[in-house]
Design a protein around this motif. Structure first.
Motif, PDB file in Angstrom:
ATOM      1  N   ARG A  53     -20.748  -2.111   8.001  1.00 54.04           N
ATOM      2  CA  ARG A  53     -19.896  -3.421   8.443  1.00 54.04           C
ATOM      3  C   ARG A  53     -20.561  -4.549   7.653  1.00 54.04           C
ATOM      4  O   ARG A  53     -21.755  -4.386   7.246  1.00 54.04           O
ATOM      5  N   VAL A  54     -20.075  -5.723   7.940  1.00 55.35           N
ATOM      6  CA  VAL A  54     -20.549  -6.817   7.521  1.00 55.35           C
ATOM      7  C   VAL A  54     -21.666  -7.444   8.292  1.00 55.35           C
ATOM      8  O   VAL A  54     -21.227  -7.352   9.545  1.00 55.35           O
ATOM      9  N   ALA A  55     -22.701  -7.878   7.797  1.00 57.87           N
ATOM     10  CA  ALA A  55     -23.802  -8.417   8.844  1.00 57.87           C
ATOM     11  C   ALA A  55     -24.113  -9.896   8.380  1.00 57.87           C
ATOM     12  O   ALA A  55     -24.013  -9.849   7.363  1.00 57.87           O
ATOM     13  N   HIS A  56     -24.487 -10.642   9.445  1.00 60.39           N
ATOM     14  CA  HIS A  56     -24.492 -12.169   9.388  1.00 60.39           C
ATOM     15  C   HIS A  56     -26.135 -12.366   9.716  1.00 60.39           C
ATOM     16  O   HIS A  56     -26.376 -11.880  11.005  1.00 60.39           O
TER      17      HIS A  56
ATOM     18  N   MET B  32     -19.356 -23.115   5.521  1.00 56.96           N
ATOM     19  CA  MET B  32     -17.887 -22.650   5.787  1.00 56.96           C
ATOM     20  C   MET B  32     -17.206 -21.983   4.751  1.00 56.96           C
ATOM     21  O   MET B  32     -15.880 -21.797   4.781  1.00 56.96           O
ATOM     22  N   ARG B  33     -17.859 -21.779   3.583  1.00 59.61           N
ATOM     23  CA  ARG B  33     -17.068 -21.017   2.333  1.00 59.61           C
ATOM     24  C   ARG B  33     -16.667 -19.800   2.791  1.00 59.61           C
ATOM     25  O   ARG B  33     -15.707 -19.333   2.332  1.00 59.61           O
ATOM     26  N   CYS B  34     -17.262 -18.921   3.655  1.00 56.12           N
ATOM     27  CA  CYS B  34     -17.047 -17.716   4.257  1.00 56.12           C
ATOM     28  C   CYS B  34     -15.649 -17.770   4.896  1.00 56.12           C
ATOM     29  O   CYS B  34     -14.611 -16.918   4.583  1.00 56.12           O
ATOM     30  N   PHE B  35     -15.484 -18.687   5.847  1.00 58.46           N
ATOM     31  CA  PHE B  35     -14.298 -18.728   6.708  1.00 58.46           C
ATOM     32  C   PHE B  35     -13.166 -19.401   5.613  1.00 58.46           C
ATOM     33  O   PHE B  35     -11.863 -18.958   5.918  1.00 58.46           O
TER      34      PHE B  35
ATOM     35  N   PRO C  78     -10.221 -14.879   9.005  1.00 59.57           N
ATOM     36  CA  PRO C  78     -11.261 -15.563   9.560  1.00 59.57           C
ATOM     37  C   PRO C  78     -11.647 -15.571  11.088  1.00 59.57           C
ATOM     38  O   PRO C  78     -12.717 -16.119  11.415  1.00 59.57           O
ATOM     39  N   GLN C  79     -10.655 -14.785  11.902  1.00 59.68           N
ATOM     40  CA  GLN C  79     -10.985 -14.856  13.318  1.00 59.68           C
ATOM     41  C   GLN C  79     -12.027 -13.875  13.531  1.00 59.68           C
ATOM     42  O   GLN C  79     -12.874 -14.121  14.535  1.00 59.68           O
ATOM     43  N   VAL C  80     -12.287 -12.993  12.492  1.00 63.71           N
ATOM     44  CA  VAL C  80     -13.521 -12.049  12.823  1.00 63.71           C
ATOM     45  C   VAL C  80     -14.815 -12.760  12.650  1.00 63.71           C
ATOM     46  O   VAL C  80     -15.942 -12.141  13.082  1.00 63.71           O
ATOM     47  N   LEU C  81     -14.925 -13.954  12.111  1.00 65.25           N
ATOM     48  CA  LEU C  81     -16.346 -14.631  11.667  1.00 65.25           C
ATOM     49  C   LEU C  81     -16.742 -15.570  13.066  1.00 65.25           C
ATOM     50  O   LEU C  81     -17.366 -16.611  12.516  1.00 65.25           O
ATOM     51  N   GLU C  82     -16.220 -15.038  13.909  1.00 65.06           N
ATOM     52  CA  GLU C  82     -16.619 -16.054  15.186  1.00 65.06           C
ATOM     53  C   GLU C  82     -18.150 -16.153  15.410  1.00 65.06           C
ATOM     54  O   GLU C  82     -18.574 -17.383  16.077  1.00 65.06           O
ATOM     55  N   THR C  83     -18.926 -14.966  14.998  1.00 65.02           N
ATOM     56  CA  THR C  83     -20.224 -15.420  15.155  1.00 65.02           C
ATOM     57  C   THR C  83     -21.080 -15.983  14.023  1.00 65.02           C
ATOM     58  O   THR C  83     -22.174 -16.273  14.375  1.00 65.02           O
TER      59      THR C  83
ATOM     60  N   GLU D 209     -20.035 -12.375  -1.403  1.00 61.44           N
ATOM     61  CA  GLU D 209     -19.965 -13.099  -2.522  1.00 61.44           C
ATOM     62  C   GLU D 209     -20.047 -14.497  -2.771  1.00 61.44           C
ATOM     63  O   GLU D 209     -20.613 -15.153  -3.552  1.00 61.44           O
ATOM     64  N   VAL D 210     -19.398 -15.315  -1.731  1.00 58.25           N
ATOM     65  CA  VAL D 210     -19.311 -16.534  -1.909  1.00 58.25           C
ATOM     66  C   VAL D 210     -20.521 -17.329  -1.156  1.00 58.25           C
ATOM     67  O   VAL D 210     -20.727 -18.620  -1.437  1.00 58.25           O
ATOM     68  N   CYS D 211     -21.231 -16.547  -0.382  1.00 56.51           N
ATOM     69  CA  CYS D 211     -22.515 -17.262   0.335  1.00 56.51           C
ATOM     70  C   CYS D 211     -23.440 -17.355  -0.585  1.00 56.51           C
ATOM     71  O   CYS D 211     -24.097 -16.483  -1.120  1.00 56.51           O
ATOM     72  N   ASP D 212     -23.937 -18.662  -0.860  1.00 57.27           N
ATOM     73  CA  ASP D 212     -25.188 -18.843  -1.840  1.00 57.27           C
ATOM     74  C   ASP D 212     -26.530 -18.696  -1.097  1.00 57.27           C
ATOM     75  O   ASP D 212     -27.416 -18.450  -1.664  1.00 57.27           O
ATOM     76  N   GLU D 213     -26.426 -18.477   0.346  1.00 56.46           N
ATOM     77  CA  GLU D 213     -27.719 -18.362   1.018  1.00 56.46           C
ATOM     78  C   GLU D 213     -28.009 -16.955   1.214  1.00 56.46           C
ATOM     79  O   GLU D 213     -29.004 -16.440   2.005  1.00 56.46           O
ATOM     80  N   GLU D 214     -27.131 -15.963   0.846  1.00 61.00           N
ATOM     81  CA  GLU D 214     -27.061 -14.439   1.118  1.00 61.00           C
ATOM     82  C   GLU D 214     -27.181 -14.471   2.823  1.00 61.00           C
ATOM     83  O   GLU D 214     -27.980 -13.442   3.175  1.00 61.00           O
ATOM     84  N   ALA D 215     -26.523 -15.291   3.514  1.00 71.10           N
ATOM     85  CA  ALA D 215     -26.468 -15.065   4.872  1.00 71.10           C
ATOM     86  C   ALA D 215     -25.607 -13.932   5.410  1.00 71.10           C
ATOM     87  O   ALA D 215     -25.380 -13.425   6.329  1.00 71.10           O
ATOM     88  N   MET D 216     -24.811 -13.379   4.371  1.00 70.22           N
ATOM     89  CA  MET D 216     -23.588 -12.381   4.695  1.00 70.22           C
ATOM     90  C   MET D 216     -23.778 -11.240   3.711  1.00 70.22           C
ATOM     91  O   MET D 216     -24.202 -11.297   2.552  1.00 70.22           O
TER      92      MET D 216
END
Lengths: 258, 271
Positions: free
Chosen positions: B206-209, B218-221, B227-232, B253-260
């Motif tokens: 799974r994708v982890a945050h 909000m680049r991930c959104f 996008p409804q799966v990104l609620e957390t 890929e788009v997260c610059d902070e490697e939060a995903m």
């Protein structure tokens, strides 16, 4: 509440349109299936439209129906006039079917040792029928192409020889198809020399009638055996036969139905 | 160059898998290669192992046909595989319509096709109703109802065996996604995606945050097709729970902070 009704309405209407389209798509009477295919309705239920049979055919005879082909979409079929079934002894298209829409048991024999052996001659893909008006052999011209092309020569197609009275010198060498042997491979259709093939394969349901049991064929000793043990003192009684035949003309309402 | 590859690492992997699978299947028919033959409805690996689309097999059962054990086992293998690596991974790593849908989505962004709030709104639950209709119609009509109209099947069959007029269905999906509803087909209508989403609730990969790294940019959104799966995101660290996430990895890929990123969520019974 309205959203629910709206949703239900959308579900029902789209279901009707979808169902109608699918149901119509099932009806394609002129389709020739690979050997060992189940009857059309169970076939359409089981076929997963994977194309493994198409990939297996070494002659590229089989194709998957695409939208616009007027055949049940995604299912395998062949057009004998283009590429007939070459009747491969090892029948590569059948064992590869993952769902059993092509059933190996339909093209398998059990030999004397009790082993199961593939027999392509048991295939019943269709039945060849002949248009006698366009077949040149029925005009009196010697052709023989379909007869020679047939892998079951002199079993599925035989030549009926008869005198040509018009010329007095020639014979009609007319091809005749026998439904008990014909596999529907279509090699005859491919070989036929006329502009549109005069011998062509139709699905068996279309090409055949169904015999009646009501007549005892007296010239056939096997069929005559059906009369064995049948009682001879059966009298049929109807309302009209209840009275005396002589009184028939004396009835008041002669012309009215009783 | 290296940065570019990193920025599109999952996209590159996905396209490689999608195209490689289609090519192998194409070669299976056109060149007689035996590694992978058939199509995405059912296939055979190395002349030995049969795989089958579990949703298609389900429809055939509903149609009243008992398929041979090969297909049943093949369907279970695929089911188990996607149960582990993520139900809707099929959508972003295998399905050919994904290329069409992603193209439409990218064009929508590039051409700024945006109703600004007045677009046609279609519920993301329609795909689950479509599953119900599929099973119901299969029961009534005695034939696999979705397989008879599936643009996914028309596309992969078309690529491998010959398109015929199948391109019209593909064009319809493309135009629907481009002009009518954003992520219209895959995100709202497709019952196969819905089926895999139901599986995906229980998947391991799974994708982890990581909330600590998130800057709420909000680049991930913006990039996510569901996008409804990104609620957390931005609220709570943990795994994306919804099976509707298709594991495309665009958020990572788009997260610059490697939060995903991707992770393996073991069932609580094991950890």
């Amino acid at each position: 509440m309205f959203r629910t009704i709206q949703g239900a309405g959308l579900a029902v209407t789209s279901g009707l349109v979808w169902g109608g389209y699918v149901h119509e798509g099932k009806s394609a009477p002129l389709v020739l299936r690979p050997p060992g295919a189940l009857p059309e309705d169970p076939f359409l239920a089981k076929c997963i439209k994977c194309g493994l049979c198409v990939a297996a055919c070494p002659y590229d005879a089989l194709v998957l129906a695409t939208p616009g082909d007027h055949q049940p979409i995604g299912t395998p079929y062949f057009v004998p006039r283009k590429v007939p079934c070459r009747m491969c002894e090892d029948i590569p298209c059948v064992p590869v079917c993952p769902t059993g829409a092509l059933d190996p048991s339909l093209v398998t024999d059990e030999n004397e040792q009790g082993r199961h052996v593939l027999n392509i001659n048991r295939a019943r893909m269709g039945l060849a029928v002949i248009d006698r008006e366009t077949c040149v052999a029925y005009w009196g011209i010697q052709c023989d192409a379909c007869h020679r092309a047939c892998p079951l020569l002199d079993k599925a197609i035989t030549i009926d020889a008869s005198r040509n009275e018009r010329t007095g010198h020639h014979a009609f060498l007319a091809p005749v198809v026998h439904s008990d042997s014909c596999t529907g491979c279509g090699l005859c259709e491919r070989a036929c020399i006329t502009a549109k093939a005069s011998i062509f394969v139709l699905p068996r349901k279309l090409a055949m009638g169904e015999a009646t049991n009501r007549y005892v064929r007296g010239w056939d000793s096997e069929d005559e055996k059906r009369l064995k043990g049948v009682s001879t003192d059966v009298t049929t009684r109807t309302r009209k036969s209840e009275g005396d035949a002589v009184d028939y003309l004396n009835t008041d309402d002669l012309m009215s139905p009783e | 160059m290296h940065g570019m590859i990193r920025e599109y690492r999952f996209m590159i992997s996905r396209r490689t898998v999608q195209i490689a699978l289609l090519f192998l299947l194409y070669a299976g028919n056109a060149y007689g290669w035996t590694l992978f033959v058939g199509n995405l409805s059912s296939s055979k690996i190395a002349d030995r192992l049969v795989l089958a689309d579990p949703f298609a097999v389900l429809q055939i059962f509903a149609a009243g046909a008992l398929v041979s054990s090969e297909a049943v086992v093949g369907a279970f293998i695929v089911l188990l595989f996607f149960l582990i690596v993520g139900g809707r991974s099929f959508c972003s790593w295998v399905c050919p319509v994904n290329l069409v849908a992603d193209l439409a989505d990218w064009l929508r962004k590039s051409l700024r096709i945006d109703g600004g709030g007045s677009e046609l709104r279609v519920s993301r639950h329609v795909r689950y109703w479509a599953i119900g209709l599929t099973i119901g119609l299969s029961l009534l009509l005695g034939v696999a109802a979705f397989e008879s109209i599936s643009p996914i099947a028309m596309l992969h069959r078309g690529i491998i065996f010959g398109m015929g007029l199948g391109w019209t269905a593909v064009l319809a999906v493309f135009l629907f996604d481009l002009l009518v509803v954003k992520n219209g087909f895959c995100g709202h209508l497709c019952p196969l995606g819905g089926f895999y989403a139901l599986l995906g609730r229980y998947s391991l990969v799974r994708v982890a945050h990581d909330k600590e790294k998130c800057t709420l940019c909000m680049r991930c959104f913006d990039i996510c097709p569901e996008p409804q799966v990104l609620e957390t995101v931005g609220k709570q660290s943990g795994y994306i729970q919804s099976g509707e996430c298709n594991n495309c990895g665009r958020c990572a890929e788009v997260c610059d902070e490697e939060a995903m990123g991707f992770g393996i969520r073991f069932p609580s019974a094991i950890t």
